[in-house]
Design a protein around this motif. Structure first.
Motif, PDB file in Angstrom:
ATOM      1  N   GLY A   1       5.247 -36.795  15.886  1.00  0.00           N
ATOM      2  CA  GLY A   1       6.294 -35.662  16.126  1.00  0.00           C
ATOM      3  C   GLY A   1       6.957 -35.159  14.785  1.00  0.00           C
ATOM      4  N   ARG A   2       6.977 -36.284  13.882  1.00  0.00           N
ATOM      5  CA  ARG A   2       7.363 -35.830  12.444  1.00  0.00           C
ATOM      6  C   ARG A   2       6.231 -34.860  11.620  1.00  0.00           C
ATOM      7  N   LEU A   3       5.160 -35.024  11.906  1.00  0.00           N
ATOM      8  CA  LEU A   3       4.182 -34.284  11.397  1.00  0.00           C
ATOM      9  C   LEU A   3       4.451 -32.789  11.889  1.00  0.00           C
TER      10      LEU A   3
ATOM     11  N   ASP B   1       5.496 -23.671  11.863  1.00  0.00           N
ATOM     12  CA  ASP B   1       4.672 -22.712  12.476  1.00  0.00           C
ATOM     13  C   ASP B   1       3.855 -22.257  11.305  1.00  0.00           C
ATOM     14  N   ALA B   2       3.802 -22.836  10.156  1.00  0.00           N
ATOM     15  CA  ALA B   2       2.876 -22.704   9.281  1.00  0.00           C
ATOM     16  C   ALA B   2       1.370 -22.663   9.736  1.00  0.00           C
TER      17      ALA B   2
ATOM     18  N   GLN C   1       1.840 -26.412  19.730  1.00  0.00           N
ATOM     19  CA  GLN C   1       2.216 -27.346  20.888  1.00  0.00           C
ATOM     20  C   GLN C   1       2.349 -27.139  22.440  1.00  0.00           C
ATOM     21  N   PRO C   2       2.043 -27.585  23.298  1.00  0.00           N
ATOM     22  CA  PRO C   2       2.281 -27.084  24.810  1.00  0.00           C
ATOM     23  C   PRO C   2       3.704 -27.232  25.013  1.00  0.00           C
ATOM     24  N   SER C   3       4.061 -26.299  26.009  1.00  0.00           N
ATOM     25  CA  SER C   3       5.527 -26.201  26.241  1.00  0.00           C
ATOM     26  C   SER C   3       5.953 -27.446  27.041  1.00  0.00           C
ATOM     27  N   ASP C   4       5.037 -28.031  27.756  1.00  0.00           N
ATOM     28  CA  ASP C   4       5.213 -29.200  28.262  1.00  0.00           C
ATOM     29  C   ASP C   4       4.545 -30.530  27.548  1.00  0.00           C
TER      30      ASP C   4
ATOM     31  N   THR D   1       3.851 -33.291  28.252  1.00  0.00           N
ATOM     32  CA  THR D   1       2.821 -34.231  28.937  1.00  0.00           C
ATOM     33  C   THR D   1       1.375 -33.518  29.036  1.00  0.00           C
ATOM     34  N   LYS D   2       1.190 -32.375  28.732  1.00  0.00           N
ATOM     35  CA  LYS D   2      -0.008 -31.530  29.048  1.00  0.00           C
ATOM     36  C   LYS D   2      -0.769 -31.354  27.631  1.00  0.00           C
ATOM     37  N   GLU D   3      -1.811 -30.508  27.588  1.00  0.00           N
ATOM     38  CA  GLU D   3      -2.498 -30.430  26.217  1.00  0.00           C
ATOM     39  C   GLU D   3      -2.737 -28.913  26.202  1.00  0.00           C
ATOM     40  N   ALA D   4      -3.113 -28.354  25.094  1.00  0.00           N
ATOM     41  CA  ALA D   4      -3.200 -26.989  24.815  1.00  0.00           C
ATOM     42  C   ALA D   4      -4.285 -26.726  23.804  1.00  0.00           C
ATOM     43  N   GLN D   5      -4.874 -25.647  24.077  1.00  0.00           N
ATOM     44  CA  GLN D   5      -6.099 -25.441  23.359  1.00  0.00           C
ATOM     45  C   GLN D   5      -5.790 -23.913  22.706  1.00  0.00           C
TER      46      GLN D   5
END
Length: 86
Positions: free
Chosen positions: A24-26, A32-33, A58-61, A63-67
C-alpha cells in the motif's frame, strides 16, 4: 530512447528501506505516475528491473484484480549472467 516520448526527469518515488515494505505504501508513493522504472535487489549481486510504460492502476474494489495493457520490459542489472549476452 523511446520514440514519441517526451524527455522526463527522474525522481525516486519509493524505496522500501526508506518508505517501508508495505504494498500500500508503494502504491501511495507512486500515485498516478507513469513510465516507471522498478529495480529489485535480490541479494548482494543480483539486481533485476522492469520498465512499465504506464501506471500502476488499482481496482476500485481492493478484493478484486485489474488488468491493463502497457509495454513492459524486464532486464537484469547485475549478477544473472557471467558475461554479456548478444
Amino acid at each position: 530512447a523511446m520514440k514519441n516520448h517526451p524527455s522526463h526527469t527522474r525522481e525516486l518515488l519509493y524505496k522500501a528501506t526508506r518508505d517501508g515494505w508495505r504494498y500500500g505504501r508503494l502504491i501511495d508513493s507512486v500515485g498516478d505516475a507513469s513510465g516507471l522504472l522498478v529495480v529489485v535487489q535480490h541479494n548482494d549481486t543480483h539486481r533485476f528491473g522492469a520498465f512499465i510504460d504506464g501506471q500502476l492502476k488499482q481496482p476500485s474494489d481492493p478484493t478484486k484484480e485489474a488488468q491493463s495493457e502497457c509495454r513492459l520490459f524486464f532486464y537484469s542489472v547485475s549478477g544473472a549472467c557471467g558475461n554479456p549476452t548478444p
